[in-house]
Design a protein around this motif. Structure first.
Motif, short mmCIF file in Angstrom:
data_model
loop_
_atom_site.label_atom_id
_atom_site.label_comp_id
_atom_site.label_asym_id
_atom_site.label_seq_id
_atom_site.Cartn_x
_atom_site.Cartn_y
_atom_site.Cartn_z
N GLN A 98 0.84 -1.20 0.00
CA GLN A 98 0.00 0.00 0.00
C GLN A 98 0.87 1.25 0.00
O GLN A 98 0.64 2.19 -0.77
N ASN A 99 1.87 1.27 0.86
CA ASN A 99 2.83 2.37 0.88
C ASN A 99 3.99 1.99 -0.03
O ASN A 99 4.77 1.09 0.29
N PRO A 100 4.13 2.63 -1.20
CA PRO A 100 5.16 2.20 -2.14
C PRO A 100 6.57 2.27 -1.58
O PRO A 100 7.47 1.54 -2.02
N ARG A 101 6.79 3.12 -0.56
CA ARG A 101 8.11 3.20 0.04
C ARG A 101 8.53 1.88 0.69
O ARG A 101 9.72 1.61 0.87
N ASP A 102 7.54 1.06 1.06
CA ASP A 102 7.85 -0.25 1.64
C ASP A 102 8.33 -1.25 0.58
O ASP A 102 8.91 -2.27 0.92
N GLY A 103 8.05 -0.95 -0.69
CA GLY A 103 8.42 -1.86 -1.76
C GLY A 103 9.49 -1.33 -2.68
O GLY A 103 9.82 -1.97 -3.69
N LEU A 104 10.02 -0.15 -2.36
CA LEU A 104 11.07 0.46 -3.17
C LEU A 104 12.33 0.66 -2.34
O LEU A 104 12.27 0.76 -1.10
N ARG A 105 13.46 0.76 -3.02
CA ARG A 105 14.69 1.19 -2.37
C ARG A 105 14.82 2.68 -2.64
O ARG A 105 15.11 3.09 -3.76
N MET A 106 14.60 3.47 -1.60
CA MET A 106 14.50 4.91 -1.78
C MET A 106 15.86 5.56 -2.04
O MET A 106 15.92 6.69 -2.52
N GLY A 107 16.95 4.86 -1.75
CA GLY A 107 18.28 5.44 -1.91
C GLY A 107 18.92 5.20 -3.26
O GLY A 107 20.06 5.63 -3.48
N VAL A 108 18.22 4.50 -4.16
CA VAL A 108 18.77 4.28 -5.50
C VAL A 108 17.76 4.79 -6.53
O VAL A 108 16.60 5.03 -6.22
N SER A 109 18.21 4.97 -7.75
CA SER A 109 17.39 5.59 -8.79
C SER A 109 16.21 4.72 -9.19
O SER A 109 16.13 3.53 -8.86
N ALA A 110 15.28 5.35 -9.92
CA ALA A 110 14.13 4.61 -10.45
C ALA A 110 14.59 3.45 -11.32
O ALA A 110 14.09 2.32 -11.21
N GLY A 111 15.56 3.71 -12.19
CA GLY A 111 16.06 2.65 -13.06
C GLY A 111 16.70 1.51 -12.29
O GLY A 111 16.51 0.34 -12.63
N ALA A 112 17.44 1.87 -11.23
CA ALA A 112 18.08 0.83 -10.42
C ALA A 112 17.05 0.00 -9.67
O ALA A 112 17.24 -1.20 -9.47
N ASN A 113 15.94 0.63 -9.26
CA ASN A 113 14.88 -0.13 -8.58
C ASN A 113 14.34 -1.23 -9.49
O ASN A 113 14.08 -2.35 -9.04
N VAL A 114 14.17 -0.91 -10.76
CA VAL A 114 13.69 -1.91 -11.71
C VAL A 114 14.80 -2.89 -12.05
O VAL A 114 14.60 -4.11 -12.09
N GLY A 115 16.00 -2.37 -12.29
CA GLY A 115 17.11 -3.21 -12.71
C GLY A 115 17.57 -4.20 -11.66
O GLY A 115 18.03 -5.30 -11.99
N GLU A 116 17.44 -3.84 -10.37
CA GLU A 116 17.87 -4.74 -9.30
C GLU A 116 17.16 -6.08 -9.37
O GLU A 116 17.76 -7.14 -9.13
#
Length: 260
Positions: A98-116
């Motif tokens: 529900q809170n996207p911050r719980d499912g994202l790594r906030m310290g890396v870029s948008a592209g890195a979040n997908v690429g990881e």
């Protein structure tokens, strides 16, 4: 004679207790490949606890969760080792919070979040990873020139769309979603619902979605489960449950929406 595929997920008598408090009780159902089930109910009904038991975040008190893997057939998720469970969550499963911050790594870029997530399943070529990340940003309606921006500078709706891209880039077969449109403005909710509906159909995803919003269920779900006090009190095809509710609690939920 045509042989039907077995269910993708089978839940058998799943229960979660906290001392004497029953969060969910004796829940059983099958989920088929490409099917979307919504679980609705008021706050405290047990729907999020049930979701977290099914996705491996919580350990159930009793019951079984049988998942049909790509190569080894049905396995009991509750008894899987941690390494196998992590692999399952990186490949076949996605979890949208529900809170996207719980499912994202906030310290890396948008592209890195997908690429990881791609790297977690073996991708190593930087150009290919970046290209796929750009493709998925485009698919979830994030401008590709934002690929190097941190998620913290995105709006809530963009963060949610980025979380969806992060989860779907590895083409999972099953996605668990907890209030995916919660906390968003109505116009943003509508766009996100349109996006989710299109992606579910395009990728033939199976999904289990927890929501308090019956409009979300009507748009996305093939079947609807209604929870109250930890029990599934009503279930059936979504349009049947919403248009002709049988259980008094379901009738109350539907009438409360109609009166708004």
């Amino acid at each position: 004679m045509i042989e039907l595929e077995p269910p993708l997920l089978t839940i058998q008598s799943l229960s979660k207790l906290y001392g004497r408090n029953v969060a969910c009780s004796n829940v059983s159902f099958d989920l088929w490949a490409g099917e979307v089930i919504c679980i609705v109910g008021e706050s405290g009904s047990g729907k999020t606890t049930l979701l977290n038991c099914m996705n491996g975040t919580l350990t159930p008190s009793s019951g079984r969760m049988l998942y049909r893997t790509r190569h080894t057939g049905m396995v009991d998720v509750a008894t899987m080792g941690d390494a196998h469970k992590r692999l399952l969550m990186r490949t076949d499963w996605g979890i949208v919070h529900q809170n996207p911050r719980d499912g994202l790594r906030m310290g890396v870029s948008a592209g890195a979040n997908v690429g990881e997530r791609l790297m977690a399943v073996g991708a190593r070529h930087y150009g290919d990873i970046r290209s796929q990340a750009m493709d998925w940003l485009n698919r979830v309606e994030i401008e590709v020139d934002r690929i190097d921006d941190l998620p913290g500078v995105f709006s809530g709706g963009m963060q949610q769309r980025l979380q969806i891209a992060r989860n779907l880039v590895t083409k999972p077969r099953l996605v668990f979603m907890d209030e995916p449109t919660g906390g968003l403005d109505v116009s943003v909710q509508a766009r996100l619902l349109d996006l989710l509906r299109a992606l579910v159909q395009e990728l033939q995803l199976a999904a289990i979605i927890v929501t308090h919003d019956l409009a979300v269920a009507r748009v996305l779900a093939d079947r609807l489960f209604v929870m109250k006090g930890g029990d599934i009190v009503d279930n059936g095809l979504t349009y049947q449950v919403l248009d002709d509710p049988q259980h008094p609690y379901t009738q109350l939920l539907v009438s409360s929406i109609l009166q708004v």
